[in-house]
Enzyme design. Structure first.
Site, PDB file in Angstrom:
ATOM      1  N   ASP A 233      52.782  38.033  38.933  1.00 12.54           N
ATOM      2  CA  ASP A 233      52.822  39.203  38.294  1.00 12.54           C
ATOM      3  C   ASP A 233      53.664  38.998  36.851  1.00 12.54           C
ATOM      4  OD1 ASP A 233      52.680  42.427  39.299  1.00 12.54           O
ATOM      5  OD2 ASP A 233      54.461  41.986  37.693  1.00 12.54           O
ATOM      6  N   ASN A 241      52.889  46.543  26.694  1.00 14.27           N
ATOM      7  CA  ASN A 241      51.803  47.797  26.078  1.00 14.27           C
ATOM      8  C   ASN A 241      52.553  48.623  25.248  1.00 14.27           C
ATOM      9  OD1 ASN A 241      49.458  46.609  27.146  1.00 14.27           O
ATOM     10  ND2 ASN A 241      49.806  47.249  29.068  1.00 14.27           N
ATOM     11  N   HIS A 246      47.974  48.262  23.486  1.00 17.98           N
ATOM     12  CA  HIS A 246      47.324  47.614  24.451  1.00 17.98           C
ATOM     13  C   HIS A 246      46.326  46.338  23.972  1.00 17.98           C
ATOM     14  CE1 HIS A 246      47.703  50.529  27.525  1.00 17.98           C
ATOM     15  NE2 HIS A 246      47.759  51.603  26.676  1.00 17.98           N
ATOM     16  N   ASP A 250      46.030  43.072  26.367  1.00 20.35           N
ATOM     17  CA  ASP A 250      44.945  42.379  26.431  1.00 20.35           C
ATOM     18  C   ASP A 250      44.868  40.881  26.063  1.00 20.35           C
ATOM     19  OD1 ASP A 250      43.861  44.694  27.557  1.00 20.35           O
ATOM     20  OD2 ASP A 250      42.337  45.213  25.993  1.00 20.35           O
ATOM     21  N   GLU A 276      48.154  43.537  35.633  1.00 23.84           N
ATOM     22  CA  GLU A 276      48.984  42.237  35.512  1.00 23.84           C
ATOM     23  C   GLU A 276      49.123  41.348  36.626  1.00 23.84           C
ATOM     24  OE1 GLU A 276      52.610  45.365  35.823  1.00 23.84           O
ATOM     25  OE2 GLU A 276      50.419  45.065  35.373  1.00 23.84           O
TER      26      GLU A 276
END
Length: 359
Positions: A233, A241, A246, A250, A276
């Protein structure tokens, strides 16, 4: 040059069929008029058919397409016939020699490379078609050099004299059928990618992990090999973010997927669970060795990516190795997830090995 249009192999193969129609028009005109230009045009078109099909095979396999390989043979046969003023018989001999080289090269290329992108039986069927057509083409020069008493003709009353022409039709039919099978294989492969691959990271998705992971867990139990699952994780990903947008998030996910794909040794399955969260499965690797692999991944990912503020992105990981007491892969995953939770509770940016399930 690399052809980059959508489905370039289909476009090239369709153009080869158009060229085949031109062959028929040219040969009818050449037979009716004995015109040297039409004879050369026919020879160039039939060489162009094979050249375009071979180009389609190259793009199908994703390899680099060198234009000269596919332009030179048709050009050579046309120039040779026109420059030497060859009659129809000699023109047929020159065309057959060049075709033989093209067909042999296509058959060998298919056997060496096509099995990587289509099913093995489809590749062998395609190679068989080109090999059969090669036998038909090479028969003409063999007839002239080694069998002067034999006259091959499609209208011969004797079957043996018609065999090369029958082989030509059979080879053409096999090639067309194999191409239909190849395009079907590619369509199925594309659908499988859409169903089982995460588009952003190019890793497997949750569905693929569930199906393939269950099979791997079962086979490892039968074979008595180690089955180790890693749950990962990314740390503080929501802040990435929130702070940078975002698009940056990405980019982080895509780079992490790239780092996992480049990791050595490669896990048997590497999947993005969602958001994630990621999962890796190693076969024949114990938990301690998997821990070392994860730490190597941590170092390589830290070097590969930096946020706009210069800080690296870190991750937490939990590891669980299957034991005889595990009833399913879900049990192993729960222990890896618990170990991941402990890693986050311990301050993140670390890897913890979960305890084995007691028998």
């Amino acid at each position: 040059m690399t052809v980059r249009r959508n489905r370039p192999e289909t476009v090239l193969f369709c153009w080869s069929l158009v060229m085949a129609v031109c062959c028929w028009a040219a040969i009818l005109g050449a037979v009716a008029t004995r015109n040297l230009f039409l004879t050369a045009l026919y020879a160039g078109c039939i060489s162009g058919v094979v050249a375009l099909q071979w180009a389609a095979i190259v793009t199908l396999t994703g390899r680099r397409l060198h234009v000269a390989w596919f332009v030179l043979p048709p050009a050579m046969v046309v120039v040779a016939i026109l420059a030497l003023q060859l009659n129809s018989e000699n023109a047929a001999q020159v065309s057959a020699v060049i075709l033989s080289f093209q067909l042999a090269a296509a058959a060998i290329f298919v056997l060496r490379h096509a099995t990587k992108v289509v099913r093995t039986n489809t590749a062998f069927l395609m190679a068989l078609g080109y090999a059969t057509s090669f036998c038909s083409a090479i028969a003409r020069p063999i007839e002239a050099i080694l069998m002067p008493g034999v006259h091959f003709s499609p209208l011969s009353g004797e079957m043996v004299n018609s065999i090369p022409f029958i082989a030509s039709y059979v080879g053409t039919t096999i090639i067309i059928l194999s191409w239909l099978a190849a395009l079907k294989d590619r369509a199925e492969s594309t659908l499988a990618d859409l169903a089982f691959r995460d588009e952003l990271t190019q890793l497997s998705n949750r569905r693929a992990l569930r199906e393939q992971g269950r099979k791997l867990w079962t086979s490892s139990r039968w074979q008595g090999t180690a089955f180790t699952l890693v749950a990962l994780d990314l740390d503080h990903f929501k802040q990435v973010n929130d702070l940078f947008g975002h698009d940056e998030g990405d980019r982080v996910l895509a780079t992490f997927g790239e780092a996992i794909r480049a990791a050595q040794p490669t896990p048997r399955i590497a999947a993005r669970m969602g958001g994630e969260e990621f999962c890796l499965i190693y076969i024949g690797v114990d938990a301690r060795t998997a821990h070392d692999f994860v730490e190597d991944l941590r170092d390589s990912f830290g070097e590969k990516l930096k946020l706009p503020n210069g800080l690296p992105v870190r991750f937490s990981a939990g590891i669980a190795q299957s034991s005889p007491a595990d009833e399913s892969i879900n049990s192993v995953f729960r222990r890896a997830d618990d170990a991941l939770y402990n890693a986050k509770a311990s301050g993140r940016d670390c890897t913890i090995i979960g305890s084995a399930l007691a028998a």
